[in-house]
Design a protein around this motif. Structure first.
Motif, PDB file in Angstrom:
ATOM      1  N   GLY A  42       0.811  -1.138  -0.128  1.00  0.00           N
ATOM      2  CA  GLY A  42      -0.035   0.021   0.058  1.00  0.00           C
ATOM      3  C   GLY A  42       0.657   1.299  -0.007  1.00  0.00           C
ATOM      4  O   GLY A  42       0.486   2.241  -0.714  1.00  0.00           O
ATOM      5  N   LEU A  43       1.999   1.242   0.865  1.00  0.00           N
ATOM      6  CA  LEU A  43       2.776   2.491   0.878  1.00  0.00           C
ATOM      7  C   LEU A  43       3.383   2.607  -0.495  1.00  0.00           C
ATOM      8  O   LEU A  43       3.808   3.793  -1.027  1.00  0.00           O
ATOM      9  CB  LEU A  43       3.715   2.290   1.863  1.00  0.00           C
ATOM     10  N   ARG A  45       2.281   2.017  -3.480  1.00  0.00           N
ATOM     11  CA  ARG A  45       1.409   2.304  -4.443  1.00  0.00           C
ATOM     12  C   ARG A  45       1.181   3.722  -4.061  1.00  0.00           C
ATOM     13  O   ARG A  45       0.974   4.623  -5.175  1.00  0.00           O
ATOM     14  CB  ARG A  45      -0.025   1.398  -4.137  1.00  0.00           C
ATOM     15  N   ILE A  46       0.897   4.192  -2.758  1.00  0.00           N
ATOM     16  CA  ILE A  46       0.703   5.542  -2.523  1.00  0.00           C
ATOM     17  C   ILE A  46       1.860   6.314  -2.836  1.00  0.00           C
ATOM     18  O   ILE A  46       1.840   7.374  -3.764  1.00  0.00           O
ATOM     19  CB  ILE A  46       0.627   5.709  -1.116  1.00  0.00           C
ATOM     20  N   ALA A  49       1.940   6.735  -6.883  1.00  0.00           N
ATOM     21  CA  ALA A  49       0.675   7.558  -7.369  1.00  0.00           C
ATOM     22  C   ALA A  49       1.083   8.944  -6.952  1.00  0.00           C
ATOM     23  O   ALA A  49       0.583   9.800  -7.802  1.00  0.00           O
ATOM     24  CB  ALA A  49      -0.528   7.185  -6.610  1.00  0.00           C
ATOM     25  N   THR A  50       1.875   9.444  -5.924  1.00  0.00           N
ATOM     26  CA  THR A  50       2.172  10.778  -5.702  1.00  0.00           C
ATOM     27  C   THR A  50       3.179  11.282  -6.348  1.00  0.00           C
ATOM     28  O   THR A  50       3.583  12.534  -6.582  1.00  0.00           O
ATOM     29  CB  THR A  50       2.113  11.027  -4.344  1.00  0.00           C
TER      30      THR A  50
END
Length: 81
Positions: A42-43, A45-46, A49-50
């Protein structure tokens, strides 16, 4: 490690890896391992994405991986720090 890699890739040996891990560390250990894998995935992917820039060492490492996987130059250009 096998469980983590299989979980991230959702590959065909995930059940086998999970079963082996459970034999080694028990059900609660598998739950903790799955939570850890999920948190890191999850980290990542974040961060992706940023648009967080990779440092030069990690960018070079990923470029080699992408080249080994024969990914196109569009991806390689976007990995420059």
């Amino acid at each position: 490690m096998r469980f983590a890699e299989s979980a991230v890739r959702n590959d065909s040996d995930l059940d086998f890896a999970r079963s082996n891990l459970e034999s080694a560390i028990g059900t609660s250990g598998v739950v903790e391992a799955a939570a850890t894998v999920s948190a890191f995935e999850g980290l990542n992917r974040i961060a992706d994405a940023t648009g967080i820039q990779l440092d030069s060492g990690l960018a070079d490492f990923r470029k080699k991986d992408f080249a080994n996987l024969h990914l196109n130059s569009h991806f390689l250009q976007n990995l420059s720090p």
